[in-house]
Design a protein around this motif. Structure first.
Motif, PDB file in Angstrom:
ATOM      1  N   ASP A  35       0.708  -1.208   0.073  1.00 37.22           N
ATOM      2  CA  ASP A  35       0.090  -0.033   0.071  1.00 37.22           C
ATOM      3  C   ASP A  35       0.837   1.358   0.119  1.00 37.22           C
ATOM      4  O   ASP A  35       0.668   2.330  -0.630  1.00 37.22           O
ATOM      5  N   LEU A  36       2.032   1.026   0.778  1.00 37.77           N
ATOM      6  CA  LEU A  36       2.725   2.373   0.852  1.00 37.77           C
ATOM      7  C   LEU A  36       3.395   2.455  -0.584  1.00 37.77           C
ATOM      8  O   LEU A  36       3.696   3.625  -0.987  1.00 37.77           O
ATOM      9  N   GLY A  37       3.960   1.504  -1.186  1.00 36.65           N
ATOM     10  CA  GLY A  37       4.407   1.728  -2.754  1.00 36.65           C
ATOM     11  C   GLY A  37       3.345   2.381  -3.572  1.00 36.65           C
ATOM     12  O   GLY A  37       3.924   3.436  -4.097  1.00 36.65           O
ATOM     13  N   LEU A  41       3.449   6.055  -5.222  1.00 32.16           N
ATOM     14  CA  LEU A  41       3.166   6.542  -6.654  1.00 32.16           C
ATOM     15  C   LEU A  41       2.285   7.537  -7.101  1.00 32.16           C
ATOM     16  O   LEU A  41       2.519   8.220  -8.067  1.00 32.16           O
ATOM     17  N   LYS A  42       1.308   7.589  -5.973  1.00 31.78           N
ATOM     18  CA  LYS A  42       0.332   8.806  -6.120  1.00 31.78           C
ATOM     19  C   LYS A  42       0.922  10.055  -5.918  1.00 31.78           C
ATOM     20  O   LYS A  42       0.270  11.135  -5.886  1.00 31.78           O
ATOM     21  N   GLY A  43       2.140  10.034  -5.243  1.00 29.67           N
ATOM     22  CA  GLY A  43       2.695  11.432  -4.842  1.00 29.67           C
ATOM     23  C   GLY A  43       2.952  11.577  -3.376  1.00 29.67           C
ATOM     24  O   GLY A  43       3.431  12.359  -2.731  1.00 29.67           O
ATOM     25  N   ALA A  44       2.222  10.843  -2.500  1.00 33.61           N
ATOM     26  CA  ALA A  44       2.363  11.066  -1.097  1.00 33.61           C
ATOM     27  C   ALA A  44       2.289   9.834  -0.036  1.00 33.61           C
ATOM     28  O   ALA A  44       1.122   9.127  -0.555  1.00 33.61           O
ATOM     29  N   PHE A  45       2.874   9.585   0.867  1.00 32.55           N
ATOM     30  CA  PHE A  45       2.751   8.542   1.695  1.00 32.55           C
ATOM     31  C   PHE A  45       3.087   8.682   3.049  1.00 32.55           C
ATOM     32  O   PHE A  45       3.728   9.873   3.550  1.00 32.55           O
ATOM     33  N   SER A  46       2.643   8.046   3.999  1.00 29.91           N
ATOM     34  CA  SER A  46       2.899   8.067   5.597  1.00 29.91           C
ATOM     35  C   SER A  46       3.501   7.025   6.040  1.00 29.91           C
ATOM     36  O   SER A  46       2.601   5.691   5.935  1.00 29.91           O
ATOM     37  N   LEU A  47       4.371   7.123   6.541  1.00 28.39           N
ATOM     38  CA  LEU A  47       5.162   6.042   7.364  1.00 28.39           C
ATOM     39  C   LEU A  47       4.670   5.580   8.477  1.00 28.39           C
ATOM     40  O   LEU A  47       4.996   4.491   9.257  1.00 28.39           O
ATOM     41  N   GLU A  48       3.809   6.344   9.132  1.00 21.71           N
ATOM     42  CA  GLU A  48       3.447   6.453  10.535  1.00 21.71           C
ATOM     43  C   GLU A  48       2.927   5.000  11.054  1.00 21.71           C
ATOM     44  O   GLU A  48       3.324   4.709  12.142  1.00 21.71           O
ATOM     45  N   ILE A  82      10.076   7.002  -5.173  1.00 17.84           N
ATOM     46  CA  ILE A  82       8.969   6.478  -6.024  1.00 17.84           C
ATOM     47  C   ILE A  82       8.224   7.727  -6.517  1.00 17.84           C
ATOM     48  O   ILE A  82       7.666   7.793  -7.351  1.00 17.84           O
ATOM     49  N   THR A  83       7.847   8.477  -5.323  1.00 16.79           N
ATOM     50  CA  THR A  83       7.122   9.780  -5.332  1.00 16.79           C
ATOM     51  C   THR A  83       7.909  10.627  -6.848  1.00 16.79           C
ATOM     52  O   THR A  83       7.025  11.199  -7.538  1.00 16.79           O
ATOM     53  N   MET A  84       8.975  10.480  -6.780  1.00 19.18           N
ATOM     54  CA  MET A  84       9.775  11.461  -7.802  1.00 19.18           C
ATOM     55  C   MET A  84       9.694  10.700  -9.118  1.00 19.18           C
ATOM     56  O   MET A  84       9.373  11.695 -10.148  1.00 19.18           O
TER      57      MET A  84
END
Ligand code: ASP
Ligand code: MG
Length: 259
Positions: A35-37, A41-48, A82-84
């Motif tokens: 899900d994080l991947g 890919l969509k531009g923003a993620f949260s590792l929390e 990945i976001t880049m």
């Protein structure tokens, strides 16, 4: 955390038999990583949520959160990448998925040491689990057997090895397919000529049918490799379909047990 404590007791009791431990990610973690991947890919993620999941276990076991910082930094950089590039190739996805086992073995080994068991976390590919480059469903190469045999032999203490992960000849991390840690267990068991491979799960071994579907399903005391393979092939969820192959090759008994 409670399961890990139980596993430490099991390993301690097995010390005279020189156990080698292969561990999977904590429950739900591989799904979180996938899900994080996609988030990245969509531009923003949260590792929390992922950090919290591990922190909770680490705290409950009385360990230092420092054991996961390097890995979480590496994962964060990867997701940033990945976001880049806005690309999640099968190769990158396997790299992302590898963190579940890499995190869990460090927690498990640290707990073993705290519990007085001489143990060391190690990534399977650093022991020689070389695979083909079929990302997401990689197969070990024949030469991996000998290399792992010697590397594991040389280790002192209880190795706590990442399941599910390997590396191809280019040095890229691969995965053996979902639920692949059992498969890693038999690959490694075969490599070291283990007297037995034990697969510890949270179900009562292999049953005649899926108990969620067939209420009268009962656990099986023994079964032939061919019967177990057939169950796996037709969708039994206890064993990854390839799990028994390395054990069959060396005629190593496989025992499915509930922690
Ligand atoms: N962590 C991996 C998965 O969830 C491998 C395993 O659990 O055996 O598929
Ligand atoms: Mg699993």
């Amino acid at each position: 955390a409670e399961r890990i404590r139980t596993v430490a007791d099991l390993v301690r009791a097995a010390l005279p038999r020189k156990p080698v431990v292969v561990a999977s990610a904590h429950k739900g973690v591989t799904d979180m990583l996938i899900d994080l991947g996609h988030q990245a890919l969509k531009g923003a993620f949260s590792l929390e949520p992922l950090r919290e999941r591990h922190l909770e276990i680490i705290r409950e076991l009385g360990l230092s959160p420092a054991i996961m910082e390097n890995l979480l930094d590496e994962l964060s950089s990867l997701l940033q990448g990945i976001t880049m590039v806005k690309e999640l190739t099968p190769r990158t996805k396997d790299y992302v998925c590898s963190f579940g086992e890499r995190l869990s073995v460090r927690t498990i080994a640290a707990y073993f040491v705290q519990a007085g068991i001489d143990a060391k976390a190690i990534d399977a590919y650093d022991l020689g689990l070389i695979t083909d480059s079929n990302f997401g469903n990689a197969q070990p190469l024949a030469e991996a057997d000998q290399i792992m045999h010697w590397n594991i032999r040389r280790m002192t203490g209880v190795p706590v090895i990442t399941g599910y992960n390997g590396k191809d000849k280019n040095g890229d991390i691969t995965t053996l397919g979902r639920n692949g840690s059992d498969y890693s267990g038999t690959i490694i068991g075969a490599a070291i000529d283990a007297e037995e491979v034990q697969i510890w799960t949270d179900v009562d071994g292999v049953m005649t049918a899926d108990p969620a579907v067939v209420p009268g399903a009962v656990p099986l005391a023994t079964m032939a490799f061919s019967e177990a393979g057939e169950l796996a092939y037709y969708g039994g969820r206890v064993l990854h379909p390839a799990t028994l192959i390395p054990a069959i090759k060396k005629d190593i008994p496989v025992r499915v047990l509930n922690t």
